[in-house]
Design an enzyme around this catalytic site. Structure first.
Site, short mmCIF file in Angstrom:
data_model
loop_
_atom_site.label_atom_id
_atom_site.label_comp_id
_atom_site.label_asym_id
_atom_site.label_seq_id
_atom_site.Cartn_x
_atom_site.Cartn_y
_atom_site.Cartn_z
N SER A 88 0.84 -1.20 0.00
CA SER A 88 0.00 0.00 0.00
C SER A 88 0.87 1.26 0.00
CB SER A 88 -0.96 -0.04 1.19
OG SER A 88 -1.87 1.04 1.16
N HIS A 191 -8.27 1.51 -0.94
CA HIS A 191 -8.17 0.58 -2.08
C HIS A 191 -9.55 0.08 -2.52
CE1 HIS A 191 -3.92 0.83 -1.40
NE2 HIS A 191 -4.10 0.46 -0.16
#
Length: 309
Positions: A88, A191
């Protein structure tokens, strides 16, 4: 082949930056990173409480800065690392480690990323929960049944669901057979579609990074969260940073790619622990070192030097 892993959001703890400030030059470097990110990383890394550093706009630059500080502290042994990947927001640190952009531009980029994602997260009450265990098909069906999205495929039998707090609460009461649902200490459904409003802001930050200096070709193997493939073009690596905020993190595929390249060890940079934990399940038998404090640097250097083989 030794791979460096850069952790993502949720791995930070109060005061974790404090022991690093005892190293020569680190305080000055943190100040420079603070200026680039427009966040007081010195204060937040040493004094702020857990709720404060949970704020996305603070957590993201704090994590990336800490990873880059730990990377520099490895000294000459850094040259023996053959690959890098970030989970991430850790992908921004990975870009700097692979010399796609420099550290200051990485912090400027992650500062904008954190503020944009924090703003998007504030639009609705959302969150994330890890689902550990169960059959993947059943887990994905249960996630969809509660109008949630799979945000992270972490490997080792862990998938992270994201979406409304109501949906996450319902999922916890309706856990897939053989699985546990664990709420994560993050401030939004990252996300997923909930981050769509962050994309144009992040694109502008990437554009600024591109004009702020040379964009290099990765000088190490660089895996992308998008699909676990290797990225060999710096401009493409930056494009994928924008794509990433609304797409699932495929850390499972990153680990599979590392195995395909015959990884012999993994070093997780500060604030470490989560990715080495996943590696123990997803890359069984691969030696790992979690660099949580400067006391862990010796073990990391030993792994880079092949002393643990």
């Amino acid at each position: 082949m030794i791979v460096v892993a850069c952790p993502g959001q949720g791995s930070q703890t109060p005061g974790f930056l404090t022991p690093w400030l005892e190293l020569d030059g680190v305080r000055e470097r943190v100040q420079a990173f603070s200026d680039a990110a427009k966040v007081d990383l010195l204060a937040h890394g040493t004094e702020s409480d857990a709720d404060t550093i949970r704020d996305t706009s603070i957590a993201q630059p704090l994590i990336v800065a800490a990873s880059l500080i730990a990377w520099q502290a490895l000294g000459e042994a850094r040259g023996r690392a053959a690959g890098v990947a970030g989970h991430s927001v850790g992908e921004v640190a990975a870009l700097a480690i692979a010399d796609v952009i420099d550290g200051d531009r990485a912090l400027a980029l992650v500062g904008e990323r954190g503020r944009a994602m924090s703003s998007a997260a504030a639009e609705e009450a959302t969150g994330m929960s890890a689902i550990v265990g169960g059959v993947e098909e059943d887990v994905l069906q249960r996630i969809a049944a509660h109008d949630l999205q799979p945000a992270n495929f972490n490997g080792g039998g862990q998938i992270v669901a994201a979406g409304s707090l109501t949906g996450l609460a319902e999922l916890a009461e309706d856990a897939p057979r053989g699985a546990r649902v664990i709420p994560l200490q993050v401030a939004g459904a990252f996300h997923t579609r909930y981050m769509e409003h962050a994309r144009p802001v992040l694109q502008a930050a990437v554009d600024a990074a591109e004009v702020g200096g040379p964009v290099g070709t990765p000088d190490k193997l660089l895996w992308t969260n998008s699909d676990g493939s290797l990225v060999t073009d710096g401009m493409r690596a930056l494009e994928l940073i924008v794509h990433q905020v609304t797409s699932p993190v495929r850390w499972d595929l990153c680990m599979a790619g590392m195995i395909d390249r015959e990884i012999t060890g993994m070093i997780e940079l500060t604030p470490a622990g989560a990715l080495t934990g996943l590696a123990k399940r997803g890359m069984r038998g691969v030696p790992t070192v979690a660099v949580k404090t400067p006391d862990d640097l010796e073990a990391a250097v030993a792994l880079l030097n092949g002393e643990n083989e």
